[in-house]
Motif scaffolding. Sequence first.
Motif, mmCIF file in Angstrom:
data_model
loop_
_atom_site.group_PDB
_atom_site.id
_atom_site.type_symbol
_atom_site.label_atom_id
_atom_site.label_comp_id
_atom_site.label_asym_id
_atom_site.label_seq_id
_atom_site.Cartn_x
_atom_site.Cartn_y
_atom_site.Cartn_z
ATOM 1 N N ASN A 401 0.792 -1.227 0.089
ATOM 2 C CA ASN A 401 0.213 0.025 0.032
ATOM 3 C C ASN A 401 0.763 1.255 0.041
ATOM 4 O OD1 ASN A 401 0.790 -0.741 2.575
ATOM 5 N ND2 ASN A 401 -0.733 0.562 3.656
ATOM 6 N N PRO A 475 -4.652 -11.404 -0.675
ATOM 7 C CA PRO A 475 -5.831 -10.616 -0.301
ATOM 8 C C PRO A 475 -5.923 -10.045 1.118
ATOM 9 C CG PRO A 475 -6.540 -12.438 -1.600
ATOM 10 C CD PRO A 475 -5.258 -12.559 -1.169
ATOM 11 N N GLU A 476 -5.129 -10.945 1.942
ATOM 12 C CA GLU A 476 -5.016 -10.267 3.304
ATOM 13 C C GLU A 476 -3.987 -8.899 3.123
ATOM 14 O OE1 GLU A 476 -3.397 -13.331 5.718
ATOM 15 O OE2 GLU A 476 -5.418 -14.539 5.511
ATOM 16 N N ALA A 478 -3.887 -7.055 0.811
ATOM 17 C CA ALA A 478 -4.668 -5.821 0.366
ATOM 18 C C ALA A 478 -5.628 -5.396 1.241
ATOM 19 C CB ALA A 478 -5.193 -6.402 -1.025
ATOM 20 N N SER A 479 -6.498 -6.349 2.055
ATOM 21 C CA SER A 479 -7.266 -5.934 2.800
ATOM 22 C C SER A 479 -6.815 -4.884 3.933
ATOM 23 C CB SER A 479 -7.926 -7.191 3.686
ATOM 24 O OG SER A 479 -7.009 -7.830 4.458
ATOM 25 N N SER A 480 -5.430 -4.959 4.359
ATOM 26 C CA SER A 480 -4.972 -4.244 5.239
ATOM 27 C C SER A 480 -4.833 -2.774 4.890
ATOM 28 C CB SER A 480 -3.472 -4.761 5.733
ATOM 29 O OG SER A 480 -2.576 -4.576 4.555
ATOM 30 N N ASN A 481 -5.110 -2.550 3.453
ATOM 31 C CA ASN A 481 -4.930 -1.394 2.963
ATOM 32 C C ASN A 481 -6.534 -0.605 2.627
ATOM 33 O OD1 ASN A 481 -2.046 -1.604 2.251
ATOM 34 N ND2 ASN A 481 -2.749 -3.308 0.961
ATOM 35 N N LYS A 482 -7.399 -1.129 3.516
ATOM 36 C CA LYS A 482 -8.570 -0.518 3.292
ATOM 37 C C LYS A 482 -8.730 1.069 3.342
ATOM 38 C CE LYS A 482 -10.626 -3.827 5.768
ATOM 39 N NZ LYS A 482 -11.707 -4.698 6.359
ATOM 40 N N SER A 498 -11.734 -0.695 -2.097
ATOM 41 C CA SER A 498 -12.096 -2.158 -1.492
ATOM 42 C C SER A 498 -10.725 -2.948 -1.654
ATOM 43 C CB SER A 498 -13.016 -2.758 -2.026
ATOM 44 O OG SER A 498 -12.864 -3.159 -3.614
ATOM 45 N N PRO A 499 -10.586 -4.139 -1.099
ATOM 46 C CA PRO A 499 -9.366 -4.724 -0.980
ATOM 47 C C PRO A 499 -9.037 -5.282 -2.463
ATOM 48 C CG PRO A 499 -10.446 -5.222 0.894
ATOM 49 C CD PRO A 499 -11.159 -4.450 0.154
ATOM 50 N N GLN A 503 -6.038 -4.576 -5.031
ATOM 51 C CA GLN A 503 -5.282 -5.599 -5.355
ATOM 52 C C GLN A 503 -5.126 -5.315 -7.061
ATOM 53 O OE1 GLN A 503 -6.816 -9.818 -5.462
ATOM 54 N NE2 GLN A 503 -4.861 -10.246 -4.360
#
Length: 749
Positions: A401, A475-476, A478-482, A498-499, A503
């Motif tokens: 990110n 994805p995990e 990416a999900s930390s970059n919300k 969104s993640p 991504q």
Amino acid sequence: MMEPIDAFYRLCECLKTDNKVEEVSKMFSSFERDSNRVSFVMELLRQYNILTLPLCRKDKKSDTIAAEYRMQGNRAYQQKDDRKALSLYNRGIAFSPVVQLADTEGDSNELSLGFANRSAVAFSLGDSASCLKDIDLAFKYRYPANLHYKLLERKGKCFLRMNRFEDAFETFTGALKALELASLPAEKCQSVKKQIIELQGKTESRNAATEKPYLFSLQQKLPRKTYQESNEIVCACDAVEIKYSQDMGRYIQASKNLNPGCITGESFWKVYKIATYNCHNLFIFLSIFKSQFFLEDKMCGNHRMTGDVIAIERPYASVLLDNAYYTHCYNCLLRCNALIPCETCSMVMFCSDKCRNEGLEKSHSVDCSILAPLTRYGIDKMGMLAVRIILTAAAYGKKLNELISEIRSFEMETSADKRTKGFSKDGKYHSDEYTTIYHLVGNTDKRTVGDLFKRAVNAACILHCFEEYSDFFNPENASSNKQLPDSGKNKGSEGHQSPQDFQKEAKLIVGGLLLRHLQNLPCNAHEVSEFIHISAVTQNKEKFDLDMIEIGAAAYSFLSLINHSCDPNVVRNSHCGSTAVLRVIKPIKKGEQVFDNYGYHYATHSLEERQLHLSSQYFFRCMCEPCTGNWPLYVSLPSAQLLLKCTHCSAMLEDNFPTNPSEGNLVTCTMCKGVNDVVKRKKVLMESSDRFMENISAVLRGHTEGVATSLVTHLTLLHENVLRPWKEYNDCQEALKQCFNFLGNCYTI
């Protein structure tokens, strides 16, 4: 082994078959962003199923393959080819599955046998430290108990060789006890026992072993920079500065007088100016120069005679070449005789647990799974270095990110100051920051459509490996970059990406970055090298071989700013693995440009060859003095008739050989009318030349202490007095460079 997949060739053949070459070329050439170029090519590769071809997992652990390499190593060892045996044993160890240490029961394993056999090679080479390390590793991985006596005997010999008599005695005692477990015939057992007792007796009499000392050595000390730290360039001293011009782009210029000796530039030029004010004072100059050298040589301590060191730069990223995977550490790039394997793949090895853990925490946590696919796609060293740069910039995926956010800020930059491109907010040029690598010139506008298309194919193949064989775009992650603000598209319900959208954008940007670096690295990357010095005795004659080999590639942002000359005034040396040390190899006056050599030197490459390669790879026409003057190759350099320069204006003296006795030894320069005593100057040069010839053989033998000072003195005299090109100038410069080579990554046997 399966042949590499040539994705570019396959794609071109598919496009020809469908008569789409012109259409695709036109569409590809319309793109202005690297990310769009890679995205377009990726779709083509998927459309023709080129990325779905089977990959050969040559990195998979295998007892069968490990055993075969070990047996080949045994044959090489029996033939007394220790170097070949070492390489084969390393491969066997790399392919050996790592056993679980908690399982203390069971049969022997290939890993323990490999370490044990390799210890014999280390002992034969005289490398006691590596031998001891391998023996301990063999025991750690359950070496057969009935063979313990062999390793303990070898271990005791190592201690004896190292004069560690107490340790040797204790180890031989253990070997005698272990002999009881050996399944040997009685006669053989008694013979071995007698031999061990004799060795044990040497420990009591303090009679050291007579084996030859181990000659393998690697210099790992970094020198100090000659001058104070630069206020702007973090890795350099304040004797150089970054400049910019429309014709040359960014370049490095000397802000102080620099020279190839340890004496400071300011002191050198002050002494030389005073001493040579009158041409009769050259002898005075030599005596002052020698005393000043001695004084500052002492001040330099262990780093004496390393030349003016103007920069010490650690690379932003570096990679080990695949031909050095089984001889050097994958993490620190240092040569090691006792490498340990990656516990997952069989492709790379490390010099220690520390380096292995560090490597796994960093890049190898990702590239462990993609090295084999990258190799299958034929990705070369520049591609591998591009991978390492991306992994470093994104903290191996953990800070993807932050990388994306940084790229967005780069794209929005509006600064018109081309000199400070890549500078940080503190106004400094940091080699360890991604911005300096990102802003290196890639010459995109000078490349052909075909060149860009091929590089885009390689970038797409690398991106595919990231996607399919690693969790870099997990994805995990990416999900930390919300909470990362959206770039303006695909906003989520709270105004953030969104993640999934992040991504998708991350893959697009990373693909573009890969292509960006596949363009700027061929123009800016540097090799990591190792100096090989082999001393041997054949037919009662000493034989010496010197060779420089490439072991890796690295991205140095500061070194990349130095322009090329076919007659450079600085030289790079690799130290402590991949750290680059930049030294002066001929006097550089304040205001003159610092010049490196990009691999094409006037003494070894013809003018046509130099211009062809420099224009095709670096996109410029060299206008250095050897090119504009068409200097000859080394074999044709003049060496018979010495032509002197005027000490006042450096113009060639038209009358180098005065014959009128009434005029004595003096010659008047036709340009500045200055008077020159050519006879006395030639006498000084001839005496210095005689000393230089005596020093050549010493340098070949690796005896550089005290020699470098004389080389610098001679080189300086030649530089200030002799008209170039001149063969002895080249010889002296090369000898001095060899002295510098011994101070860096030097492998001596």
